[in-house]
Write an enzyme that holds these catalytic residues in place. Sequence first.
Site, short mmCIF file in Angstrom:
data_model
loop_
_atom_site.label_atom_id
_atom_site.label_comp_id
_atom_site.label_asym_id
_atom_site.label_seq_id
_atom_site.Cartn_x
_atom_site.Cartn_y
_atom_site.Cartn_z
N PRO A 79 31.56 98.16 -6.46
CA PRO A 79 30.96 99.47 -6.77
C PRO A 79 30.43 100.13 -5.51
CG PRO A 79 30.12 97.74 -8.24
CD PRO A 79 30.91 97.06 -7.17
N GLU A 80 30.81 101.38 -5.31
CA GLU A 80 30.29 102.14 -4.18
C GLU A 80 29.23 103.12 -4.71
OE1 GLU A 80 33.43 103.74 -1.67
OE2 GLU A 80 34.79 102.13 -2.26
N HIS A 114 29.78 84.50 -17.76
CA HIS A 114 29.37 85.10 -16.49
C HIS A 114 28.09 85.92 -16.62
CE1 HIS A 114 33.04 83.63 -14.79
NE2 HIS A 114 33.74 84.25 -15.72
N ARG A 130 32.14 86.84 -9.93
CA ARG A 130 32.32 86.30 -8.57
C ARG A 130 31.00 85.94 -7.90
NH1 ARG A 130 36.93 89.85 -5.72
NH2 ARG A 130 36.71 88.20 -4.17
#
Length: 275
Positions: A2-3, A96, A115
């Site tokens: 995400p930016e 997760h 991740r």
Amino acid sequence: MPELPEVETIRRSLHPLVVGRRVAAVEVRRGDLRRPLDEGFPRQLVGRLVLSTARRAKYLLFELENGRSWIVHFGMSGRLLHRRANTRVGEAAGKHDHVVVGLDDNTELVFRDPRRFGLMLVDDARSCPLFAGIGPEPFDRGTFNGAYLKGLGRRTRRSIKDVLMDQRVVAGLGNIYVNEILFACRLRPRRRLAGLTRSQCDQVTEACRSVLREAIEHKGSSISDFLDGIGRRGGYQFKHEVYDRAGDACRRCGTSIKSVLVGGRSSFYCPVCQR
Ligand SMILES: [Zn+2]
């Protein structure tokens, strides 16, 4: 990852749902994120009222009543989802789902990060070391402008792509938006910052603002399954002019989009529109 537009989209989706709510409970299922979760993390959060939300670079902040903030970074694959608490059996135990923050209206924020490159902590945003070396926000015309870039250009031989990717120069940009910004200001990724005129530097900073503003309006780019805080996909991926479009026709001139490596990252540009 995400930016800025994606983090801002998550912030806007969560803001009305969390402001005025008090943290009722914190459950850490797995604390070994990019930076291990502080042992005192639940204690620092439980009982606190959320006064507001904010964003700094790619960090999302929940401002608490005691002057501190719950600070979240999404890493490569992190997500923060708001939902009713225990609405579906089994849903609560997602593999997760590493941190669950329960609110006082029987809802919860679930931090899901396959991740585990994300991180979170509670700190004073004004003195948090995470923000110490980060450059100006792109929407801040007072600090991020053509004069600033031109000044940097006198001291570096780096490419414009490399410079815009550097969080110390400008906050919140990553590979998707830097590619799109360089298309918007008609510059090739390998152009040296030092060779740009003051007027071109002005155009670069204005292109940063216009591309980011439009991306936020479209609720970010849903690449690698980006969703906002209530599970909605973004729409800006359909607006990309060059990013991940190697071999496709430029929408402006019809030429094939090219791909090159700059600083180890794929860069995409139109060889006719960008010089
Ligand atoms: Zn073109």
